[in-house]
Design a protein around this motif. Sequence first.
Motif, short mmCIF file in Angstrom:
data_model
loop_
_atom_site.label_atom_id
_atom_site.label_comp_id
_atom_site.label_asym_id
_atom_site.label_seq_id
_atom_site.Cartn_x
_atom_site.Cartn_y
_atom_site.Cartn_z
N SER A 17 0.83 -1.20 0.00
CA SER A 17 0.00 0.00 0.00
C SER A 17 0.86 1.25 0.00
O SER A 17 2.00 1.24 0.49
N ARG A 67 -9.80 -0.93 -4.86
CA ARG A 67 -8.43 -0.98 -4.31
C ARG A 67 -7.94 0.40 -3.89
O ARG A 67 -7.17 0.54 -2.94
N ASN A 84 -4.25 0.46 -2.19
CA ASN A 84 -4.06 -0.84 -1.57
C ASN A 84 -3.99 -1.94 -2.63
O ASN A 84 -4.39 -1.74 -3.77
N SER A 85 -3.50 -3.10 -2.21
CA SER A 85 -3.40 -4.25 -3.12
C SER A 85 -2.74 -3.85 -4.43
O SER A 85 -3.23 -4.17 -5.51
N LYS A 87 -0.49 -3.51 -7.70
CA LYS A 87 -0.07 -4.47 -8.70
C LYS A 87 1.07 -3.84 -9.53
O LYS A 87 1.15 -2.62 -9.64
#
Length: 126
Positions: A17, A67, A84-85, A87
Amino acid sequence: QVQLVESGGGLVQAGGSLRLSCAASVRTFSLYTMGWFRRAPGKEREFVAAISWSGGSTYYADSVEGRFTISRDNAKNTVYLEMNSLKPEDTAVYYCAAARRQVPTLVKQLRGYDYWGQGTQVTVTS
């Protein structure tokens, strides 16, 4: 003239994050629609998220919905992007933008904004 200064970018592993901040130097910050855009290497700048004057309306790109969270603190003249999360495909330079008018059909478009920050780099490693 509105000056926007982004901060909070950095290097993070996938799944991690970050929180981006954008400080605006304008007395009437609460009258501006604020947005976040990003430009990945070799790609066009694209919409990420936007928030209305009061914070009552938020808009997200499909790729970040669920996200990322955009918020604002009008007392601090600051808009935030909680990510967040993360990629690897979120890797990009993230730009803050301000719009004098709130036009729902334009909040996801570059031409809907009048002022831009210099950007902050976000790099997500796999």
